[in-house]
Design a protein around this motif. Structure first.
Motif, PDB file in Angstrom:
ATOM      1  N   GLN A  54      88.277 -19.517  65.351  1.00  0.00           N
ATOM      2  CA  GLN A  54      89.644 -19.754  65.832  1.00  0.00           C
ATOM      3  C   GLN A  54      90.616 -18.867  65.083  1.00  0.00           C
ATOM      4  O   GLN A  54      90.461 -18.681  63.876  1.00  0.00           O
ATOM      5  N   SER A  55      91.566 -18.342  65.797  1.00  0.00           N
ATOM      6  CA  SER A  55      92.626 -17.498  65.234  1.00  0.00           C
ATOM      7  C   SER A  55      92.130 -16.137  64.751  1.00  0.00           C
ATOM      8  O   SER A  55      92.841 -15.436  64.045  1.00  0.00           O
ATOM      9  N   SER A  56      90.883 -15.784  65.122  1.00  0.00           N
ATOM     10  CA  SER A  56      90.397 -14.470  64.702  1.00  0.00           C
ATOM     11  C   SER A  56      91.039 -13.383  65.558  1.00  0.00           C
ATOM     12  O   SER A  56      90.941 -12.201  65.248  1.00  0.00           O
ATOM     13  N   GLY A  57      91.695 -13.791  66.656  1.00  0.00           N
ATOM     14  CA  GLY A  57      92.333 -12.813  67.541  1.00  0.00           C
ATOM     15  C   GLY A  57      91.494 -12.561  68.789  1.00  0.00           C
ATOM     16  O   GLY A  57      91.700 -11.583  69.516  1.00  0.00           O
ATOM     17  N   LYS A  58      90.565 -13.487  69.055  1.00  0.00           N
ATOM     18  CA  LYS A  58      89.652 -13.339  70.195  1.00  0.00           C
ATOM     19  C   LYS A  58      90.412 -13.280  71.521  1.00  0.00           C
ATOM     20  O   LYS A  58      90.174 -12.377  72.336  1.00  0.00           O
ATOM     21  N   SER A  59      91.335 -14.231  71.709  1.00  0.00           N
ATOM     22  CA  SER A  59      92.075 -14.251  72.980  1.00  0.00           C
ATOM     23  C   SER A  59      92.887 -12.977  73.139  1.00  0.00           C
ATOM     24  O   SER A  59      92.937 -12.401  74.242  1.00  0.00           O
ATOM     25  N   SER A  60      93.498 -12.536  72.050  1.00  0.00           N
ATOM     26  CA  SER A  60      94.332 -11.327  72.146  1.00  0.00           C
ATOM     27  C   SER A  60      93.497 -10.124  72.581  1.00  0.00           C
ATOM     28  O   SER A  60      93.950  -9.309  73.389  1.00  0.00           O
ATOM     29  N   VAL A  61      92.261 -10.020  72.065  1.00  0.00           N
ATOM     30  CA  VAL A  61      91.401  -8.890  72.448  1.00  0.00           C
ATOM     31  C   VAL A  61      91.081  -8.957  73.939  1.00  0.00           C
ATOM     32  O   VAL A  61      91.213  -7.965  74.670  1.00  0.00           O
ATOM     33  N   SER A 106      95.476  -5.911  68.421  1.00  0.00           N
ATOM     34  CA  SER A 106      95.686  -6.322  69.813  1.00  0.00           C
ATOM     35  C   SER A 106      96.877  -7.231  70.008  1.00  0.00           C
ATOM     36  O   SER A 106      97.062  -7.757  71.090  1.00  0.00           O
ATOM     37  N   ARG A 107      97.684  -7.403  68.955  1.00  0.00           N
ATOM     38  CA  ARG A 107      98.916  -8.149  69.197  1.00  0.00           C
ATOM     39  C   ARG A 107     100.034  -7.155  69.411  1.00  0.00           C
ATOM     40  O   ARG A 107     100.296  -6.310  68.554  1.00  0.00           O
ATOM     41  N   ALA A 108     100.659  -7.292  70.565  1.00  0.00           N
ATOM     42  CA  ALA A 108     101.776  -6.398  70.841  1.00  0.00           C
ATOM     43  C   ALA A 108     102.960  -6.839  69.997  1.00  0.00           C
ATOM     44  O   ALA A 108     103.081  -8.018  69.687  1.00  0.00           O
TER      45      ALA A 108
END
Ligand code: GDP
Length: 573
Positions: free
Chosen positions: A35-42, A231-233
Motif C-alpha cells: 500500500q502507498s508504494s505508488g502502484k495506482s499512480s503507475v 508517476s505523480r504529476a
C-alpha cells in the motif's frame, strides 16, 4: 511482431465469450506492491486516466483484469465492464465509481474476493496490454479492517504471481529494497528473477546518486531489469478532473525535466531505464515475448479443448459426421417434431376449455360488478351455528327485475369484445407452448437462435390476430341479440355457472380464513373490517391517507382489513 498481443487478447475475448476462459489462461502482467508504494499512480500513468478507487480506507478487495486495447485512428477513449454489460463509458470518474462500488460490495467476512473484475479500456493512447491489478500488500491491519485481511491479500497475490505471468513488482525509492514486500513475494516464486520487472516509484524523493544505485541493484538482480519513474504529476490534488491524455503528457513532461536534470545518473550513458514511457514500451515488449513463448502451450491447450469437444460429439452423435449445418438441421427437425406433437395435443377441446374458463371469469367479474359491491351491512351474516355461508338465493324466473338483470348481463358479456379476448387467450397459450418447446430443445443453449424462433412465432401470431378476432366476432354475431336456448341448455348453463360461483365463494372463504390467521383471529379481523367500513362511509376519519395506520390499527393491519372487506361480500351472496 507487435500484433501478437492484440491477436492473443482477441483470442482470449472470444474464448471468454464461448465460456472457455477458465480452461485457457493467457499470460498477463500482474501488478503487486505494498500500500502507498505508488502502484495506482503507475497504472493510471500507463492508462493516462485516473480511474482507480481512492480514499484513505479504500483497500482494493478484488483483482482487476485490465485489458488495454489500442485503437489507432480513433479519437475516442472509453472503458467497458463486459461481465456487467456496461459499455462505452467515456467518463473515467464513472469507471472509478463502479470500481469503488464493486470493492465495497465484498463483505468484510470475506475480506477479499478472488473473482476478478474485468475492465477493458479502448484508446488510441494506450498500448495493447493485459494487466492484473492486485490488492496492495498491507503492513499493519487498520482499526476497522478484519484481522485476516493481510493474510488473505497475500494468499490472493500468491495465486496470481505464478508462471507464466510476468510480475510487475512496485517498490518506492524511499523504502529500502530489502524491505520491499513486492520483491520479497516475487523472489519466492521467481527466485532467479526471470519474469519480474522491478518498478521503482517516487524517484524524486531520493537524491540522484542513490536513485541510480537502486536502479543498478545487484542484490536483487532482475533479468528484465528495473525502471525508475516519477508517476505523480505535480499538484496531484487538482488532477482529479484533469483531461484524459493530459495525465500521461504531464507525467512524461515532469519526468523528462526531472531525469534530464541529472544527466550523470539518469542520462543515456548511465545505462539505467527511467520514465513511464520507457516502462510502457518495456511492458509491451515483455508481454509480447511471453505471449510468443507461450504460443505453443496456448495452441496445445486450444487443440486439446477441441479434441475433447470432438470426442463429446462423437459420444453424443454416435460418430455421425457433424457440421454446423447438420447440427442446425437436426435441431430444427427436432423442434418441428415437437411442434407437430403440440398441434396434435392442442386442439379444439383444449382451446374450448381455455375459452370457457376465460368466459367463466368474465361472468364472475360481471356478477362482482352487479351484485357484490354492496356495503357489508346489507349482506347476510354467516349462519350463527355452522358459521357457514348461506346457499345461493333462488331468483323468481318470472320476475321482471331478474329478467332485466339477466338481459343486461348477457348483453354486457356478448359485447365485451369476445373475438379479441378469445384470440388473445389462444395466441398467448400458443406462444407459451412454443417457448416451453424451445426451452426443452437444443436451442435453449443458443439465445440468439431461440429469440429468432420466438420472434418468428410472435410475428405469425400477430399477423393473424385481427382477421381471427374478426372471424370469431362474426361467428358470435347472431347470439349478440337473440339467444335461442333450449330448456336443457339453459338448465346446464345455470348448473355450470352455479358451480363456478360456488368455487369462487369457496376460494374467497379460504382466502378470508387465511387472512384471519394472519392477523390473529376472527375477532380482530372483524374489528379492523368494521373500522375500514366506517371509514369508507365517512363515519370515522382516517388521518392522512391511512397508510401510516389509524384508529389504533397499524397500516399493515388496515390493508388486511381492506382486503377482507373486499372478500367478505364475495364470500356471502
Ligand atoms: P498505492 O497505494 O500503492 O496505489 O499508491 P498511490 O499511487 O495511491 O500513491 C501513494 C501516495 O504516493 C500518493 O499520495 C501519491 O501521490 C504518492 N506518489 C505516487 N507516486 C509518486 C511519485 O512518483 N513521487 C512522489 N513524490 N509521490 C508519489
Amino acid at each position: 511482431m507487435m500484433l501478437l498481443t492484440k491477436k492473443m487478447i482477441e483470442i482470449r475475448t472470444i474464448l471468454q465469450k464461448v465460456g472457455q476462459s477458465s480452461t485457457l489462461t493467457l499470460p498477463s502482467i500482474v501488478v503487486i506492491g505494498s500500500q502507498s508504494s505508488g502502484k495506482s499512480s503507475v497504472l493510471e500513468a500507463i492508462v493516462g486516466h485516473e480511474f482507480l478507487p481512492k480514499g484513505s480506507n479504500m483497500v482494493t478487495r478484488r483483482p482487476i483484469e485490465l485489458t488495454l486495447v489500442n485503437t489507432p485512428g480513433s479519437t475516442e477513449e472509453y472503458g467497458e465492464f463486459p461481465e456487467l454489460g456496461l459499455k462505452h463509458i467515456s467518463d473515467f470518474t464513472s469507471i472509478q465509481r463502479t470500481l469503488t462500488d464493486l470493492n465495497l460490495a465484498v463483505p468484510d467476512s470475506e475480506c477479499v474476493s478472488h473473482e476478478p473484475i474485468q475492465l477493458t479500456v479502448y484508446s488510441p493512447n494506450v498500448p495493447d496490454l493485459s494487466l492484473i491489478d492486485l490488492p496492495g500488500y498491507i503492513q499493519v491491519v487498520g482499526q476497522n479492517q478484519p484481522l485476516q485481511l493481510k493474510q488473505k491479500i497475500s494468499e490472493l497475490c500468491d495465486k496470481y504471481i505464478q508462471a507464466p505471468n510476468v510480475i510487475l513488482a512496485i517498490s518506492a525509492a524511499d523504502v529500502d529494497l530489502a524491505n520491499s514486500t513486492a520483491l520479497r513475494a516475487s523472489r519466492r516464486v521467481d527466485p532467479r528473477g526471470e519474469r519480474t520487472i522491478g518498478v521503482i516509484t517516487k524517484m524524486d524523493l531520493v537524491d540522484a546518486v542513490r536513485g541510480a544505485a537502486i536502479l543498478n541493484d545487484k542484490q536483487y538482480p532482475l533479468r528484465l531489469g528495473y525502471v525508475g519513474v516519477v508517476s505523480r504529476a505535480p499538484h496531484s490534488q487538482g488532477l482529479f478532473k484533469m483531461g484524459a491524455s493530459n495525465l500521461l503528457a504531464t507525467i512524461t513532461k515532469n519526468e523528462n525535466s526531472f531525469f534530464s536534470s541529472h544527466p550523470m545518473e539518469y542520462g543515456p550513458e548511465a545505462g539505467v531505464s527511467v520514465g513511464t514511457t520507457t516502462l510502457r514500451k518495456k511492458l509491451m515488449h515483455v508481454l509480447e515475448q511471453t505471449m510468443s513463448s507461450s504460443l505453443q502451450t496456448t495452441s496445445d491447450a486450444i487443440r486439446q479443448e477441441l479434441e475433447e469437444a470432438t470426442y463429446e460429439f462423437k459420444v453424443q452423435y454416435n460418430d455421425r459426421p457433424l457440421s454446423a449445418e447438420s447440427y442446425l438441421a437436426e435441431s430444427l427437425d427436432a423442434l418441428k417434431h415437437s411442434f407437430k406433437q403440440l398441434t396434435e395435443e392442442f386442439g379444439r377441446p383444449q382451446m374450448h376449455e381455455l375459452l370457457k374458463s376465460e368466459l367463466d371469469q368474465k361472468v364472475l367479474d360481471l356478477l362482482a360488478a352487479r351484485y357484490w359491491n354492496k356495503p357489508i351491512t346489507d349482506l347476510l351474516p354467516p349462519h350463527p351455528e355452522t358459521d357457514k355461508i348461506a346457499d345461493l338465493p333462488k331468483a323468481d324466473s318470472d320476475s321482471l327485475y331478474w329478467r332485466r338483470q339477466l338481459d343486461a348481463s348477457s348483453s354486457a358479456l356478448t359485447k365485451l369484445g369476445v373475438g379479441r379476448l378469445a384470440t388473445t387467450v389462444v395466441a398467448t397459450a400458443i406462444q407459451d407452448s412454443v417457448e416451453a418447446l424451445l426451452d426443452q430443445s437444443s436451442f435453449s443453449n443458443h439465445p440468439f437462435a431461440r429469440s429468432a424462433v420466438m420472434d418468428a412465432a410472435s410475428t405469425i401470431l400477430n399477423e393473424r390476430f385481427y382477421s381471427t378476432s374478426d372471424q370469431v366476432e362474426n361467428c358470435i354475431k347472431p347470439y349478440k341479440f337473440e339467444i335461442d336456448v333450449e330448456e336443457r341448455e339453459w338448465a346446464q348453463g345455470r348448473q355450470h355457472v352455479g358451480n363456478v360461483l360456488k368455487k369462487e365463494l369457496n376460494d374467497c372463504e379460504t382466502a378470508l380464513s387465511t387472512l384471519e390467521t394472519t392477523v390473529g383471529g376472527r375477532r380482530k379481523l372483524r374489528e379492523v373490517m368494521s373500522f375500514v367500513d366506517k371509514a369508507r362511509k365517512g363515519d370515522v376519519t382516517v388521518e392522512g391517507d391511512g397508510r401510516s395506520g389509524a384508529g389504533g390499527f397499524s397500516a399493515a393491519l388496515l390493508s388486511k382489513g381492506r382486503e377482507a372487506v373486499f372478500l367478505l361480500p364475495r364470500g356471502i351472496p
